[in-house]
Design a protein around this motif. Sequence first.
Motif, PDB file in Angstrom:
ATOM      1  N   VAL B  39      19.807   8.782   2.736  1.00 43.57           N
ATOM      2  CA  VAL B  39      18.735   9.230   3.624  1.00 43.57           C
ATOM      3  C   VAL B  39      18.917  10.710   3.967  1.00 43.57           C
ATOM      4  O   VAL B  39      17.984  11.518   3.868  1.00 43.57           O
ATOM      5  N   PHE B  40      20.137  11.082   4.330  1.00 45.28           N
ATOM      6  CA  PHE B  40      20.417  12.496   4.632  1.00 45.28           C
ATOM      7  C   PHE B  40      20.071  13.378   3.441  1.00 45.28           C
ATOM      8  O   PHE B  40      19.443  14.425   3.584  1.00 45.28           O
ATOM      9  N   ALA B  41      20.514  12.963   2.261  1.00 46.97           N
ATOM     10  CA  ALA B  41      20.314  13.793   1.065  1.00 46.97           C
ATOM     11  C   ALA B  41      18.828  13.992   0.785  1.00 46.97           C
ATOM     12  O   ALA B  41      18.385  15.103   0.494  1.00 46.97           O
ATOM     13  N   VAL B  42      18.059  12.904   0.901  1.00 52.28           N
ATOM     14  CA  VAL B  42      16.626  13.001   0.606  1.00 52.28           C
ATOM     15  C   VAL B  42      15.926  13.863   1.669  1.00 52.28           C
ATOM     16  O   VAL B  42      15.127  14.741   1.343  1.00 52.28           O
ATOM     17  N   LEU B  43      16.270  13.621   2.945  1.00 53.34           N
ATOM     18  CA  LEU B  43      15.639  14.409   4.010  1.00 53.34           C
ATOM     19  C   LEU B  43      15.982  15.885   3.870  1.00 53.34           C
ATOM     20  O   LEU B  43      15.176  16.762   4.123  1.00 53.34           O
ATOM     21  N   ARG B  44      17.211  16.143   3.427  1.00 52.18           N
ATOM     22  CA  ARG B  44      17.637  17.534   3.298  1.00 52.18           C
ATOM     23  C   ARG B  44      16.888  18.248   2.179  1.00 52.18           C
ATOM     24  O   ARG B  44      16.807  19.464   2.163  1.00 52.18           O
ATOM     25  N   MET B  45      16.359  17.471   1.223  1.00 48.65           N
ATOM     26  CA  MET B  45      15.579  18.083   0.137  1.00 48.65           C
ATOM     27  C   MET B  45      14.144  18.343   0.552  1.00 48.65           C
ATOM     28  O   MET B  45      13.390  18.962  -0.193  1.00 48.65           O
ATOM     29  N   SER B  46      13.754  17.853   1.725  1.00 44.61           N
ATOM     30  CA  SER B  46      12.354  17.964   2.145  1.00 44.61           C
ATOM     31  C   SER B  46      11.931  19.420   2.211  1.00 44.61           C
ATOM     32  O   SER B  46      12.703  20.297   2.575  1.00 44.61           O
ATOM     33  N   ARG B  47      10.667  19.662   1.834  1.00 43.57           N
ATOM     34  CA  ARG B  47      10.168  21.028   1.877  1.00 43.57           C
ATOM     35  C   ARG B  47       9.809  21.426   3.305  1.00 43.57           C
ATOM     36  O   ARG B  47       9.701  22.591   3.620  1.00 43.57           O
ATOM     37  N   ALA B  48       9.601  20.409   4.167  1.00 42.39           N
ATOM     38  CA  ALA B  48       9.315  20.713   5.566  1.00 42.39           C
ATOM     39  C   ALA B  48      10.613  21.128   6.251  1.00 42.39           C
ATOM     40  O   ALA B  48      11.535  20.327   6.384  1.00 42.39           O
ATOM     41  N   ARG B  49      10.679  22.360   6.680  1.00 39.14           N
ATOM     42  CA  ARG B  49      11.947  22.873   7.206  1.00 39.14           C
ATOM     43  C   ARG B  49      12.323  22.238   8.532  1.00 39.14           C
ATOM     44  O   ARG B  49      13.502  22.174   8.873  1.00 39.14           O
ATOM     45  N   TRP B  50      11.324  21.767   9.278  1.00 43.50           N
ATOM     46  CA  TRP B  50      11.675  21.110  10.541  1.00 43.50           C
ATOM     47  C   TRP B  50      12.357  19.773  10.285  1.00 43.50           C
ATOM     48  O   TRP B  50      12.928  19.176  11.185  1.00 43.50           O
ATOM     49  N   VAL B  51      12.303  19.284   9.070  1.00 43.08           N
ATOM     50  CA  VAL B  51      13.055  18.075   8.700  1.00 43.08           C
ATOM     51  C   VAL B  51      14.401  18.469   8.109  1.00 43.08           C
ATOM     52  O   VAL B  51      15.458  18.005   8.542  1.00 43.08           O
ATOM     53  N   SER B  52      14.373  19.363   7.115  1.00 48.72           N
ATOM     54  CA  SER B  52      15.592  19.642   6.356  1.00 48.72           C
ATOM     55  C   SER B  52      16.636  20.387   7.193  1.00 48.72           C
ATOM     56  O   SER B  52      17.829  20.116   7.078  1.00 48.72           O
ATOM     57  N   LEU B  53      16.196  21.311   8.046  1.00 53.43           N
ATOM     58  CA  LEU B  53      17.171  22.107   8.794  1.00 53.43           C
ATOM     59  C   LEU B  53      17.984  21.291   9.805  1.00 53.43           C
ATOM     60  O   LEU B  53      19.218  21.367   9.793  1.00 53.43           O
ATOM     61  N   PRO B  54      17.331  20.487  10.662  1.00 47.24           N
ATOM     62  CA  PRO B  54      18.140  19.673  11.580  1.00 47.24           C
ATOM     63  C   PRO B  54      19.086  18.720  10.853  1.00 47.24           C
ATOM     64  O   PRO B  54      20.223  18.523  11.289  1.00 47.24           O
ATOM     65  N   VAL B  55      18.623  18.159   9.745  1.00 46.09           N
ATOM     66  CA  VAL B  55      19.490  17.232   9.003  1.00 46.09           C
ATOM     67  C   VAL B  55      20.679  17.987   8.425  1.00 46.09           C
ATOM     68  O   VAL B  55      21.825  17.532   8.504  1.00 46.09           O
TER      69      VAL B  55
END
Lengths: 266, 219
Positions: B39-55
């Motif tokens: 889950v962390f890995a996939v979220l971290r790949m997100s293009r939405a920075r408000w998702v990827s940065l906190p993760v």
Amino acid sequence: MTESPAPETSQPMVRFERVTKRYGSLVVLDELDLDIARNEKVAIIGPSGSGKTTVLRMLMTLEKIDGGVIHVDGEPLTHMERNGQLVRANESHLRRMRGKIGMVFQHFNLFPHMTSLGNCIEAPMRVLGLSRREAEDRARELLEMVGLRDKMGHYPSQMSGGQQQRVAIARALAMRPKVMLFDEVTSALDPELVGEVLNVIRRLGEEHDLTMLMVTHQMGFAREFADRVCFFYEGKIAEQGAPAELLGNPKEERTRQFLSAVLEAS
Amino acid sequence: MFWDWNYAIEILPILARASIVTIQATLLGFVLAAVLGLVFAVLRMSRARWVSLPVAALVEFVRSTPLLIQIFFIFFVLPEFGITIGALTAGILALGLHYATYCSEVYRAGLENIPRGQWEASLALNLSPYHTFRDIIIPQAIPPIVPALGNYLVALFKETPLLSAIAVLELMQTAKILGSESFRYTEPITLVGLFFLVFSLAAAWLIRRVEARLSLSKV
């Protein structure tokens, strides 16, 4: 071209309207205008870096557009209408429009962990909601059409490049697209395997109502198969016309140079 | 006498029972790590920075602080905020979270190794992001990283003695109690070491089997 409030069938299937694409300061496509009629077969040729592959990639929504609008089947692809204005397409609009388009890639891009049958049923089941049985029936029919009836249970790694590319064509067709895009589909093949793939494309053009765009270096095939050839140079269409005319008697110096270079190489 | 066989045989069943707790913590912790890591890995790949940065920040934070502190935090600090969890559960959560951050880096490497053409073909076929991940990307990303994930399973297993710090009755804590009761530490601690050796070897063997299985099914 004459525009009349005509029935849907006389609208172009694909319309590029002043489409621009840049990578940083490099302009790959420069205000491109291009109409492709229903069922028209268009071959796109040109030197590398002329923007020809970008045309296909933008149609497949693999690349974002920097200016202009692309229309497919009478509707904007890259944009959508909201309150009478064209705004950038959102994901759900893109998903709906993408369903009209299928693409075959230079390097096949088959899913290596699935058999050829698996490759062909994945999207019909997940996207179109077909049952496994329906999807398999459709896939079998298509694999048979591309001459791979006996390879349905084979994995991509067990097949030749030509066979893999034919699976890729069947996979794209299984989604019943209206427009098929072929991006240098024989460039990665050994010479003796090119023919079998071109034969499949030829039959496809004869037997199905499909609008086809192909980026190709196979001038012989383009001449025989295409209704029109477009020669791209530095992000613009430098010359276009009937294949016999453009390939046999090019008007532009750049076209002549390109064609003689290609002929020398082959 | 340096080594008392009678005492060793006497405490063996007690330690065997405690080893069940150790294995339980290991397996549950690893399942949590494997799922949460993905889950962390996939979220971290997100293009939405408000998702990827906190993760990304969370992953870096957890990875850069000691596991023992995280165990203490979950067991002793969370109750201050009204979240009270049993010692074993707290330990499993801490182990799972800590190793999830390591696993997420492994997954990330696996995901990044998938050729761009696979993503493009999935998009061209109109597959949703969910189906692209589930059916196309993850099945190809996992087999090459099984050895790396397996290493973390063994590493996590070897860190379970840290749970003795919050009095989970796993192998180490049990051995300590036995030692303090009998004033003989040689047998309990040695036996605990042997338990870990045997289980580690068994796990390594199992991982090799899984690897072989996966490379076979890939043809």
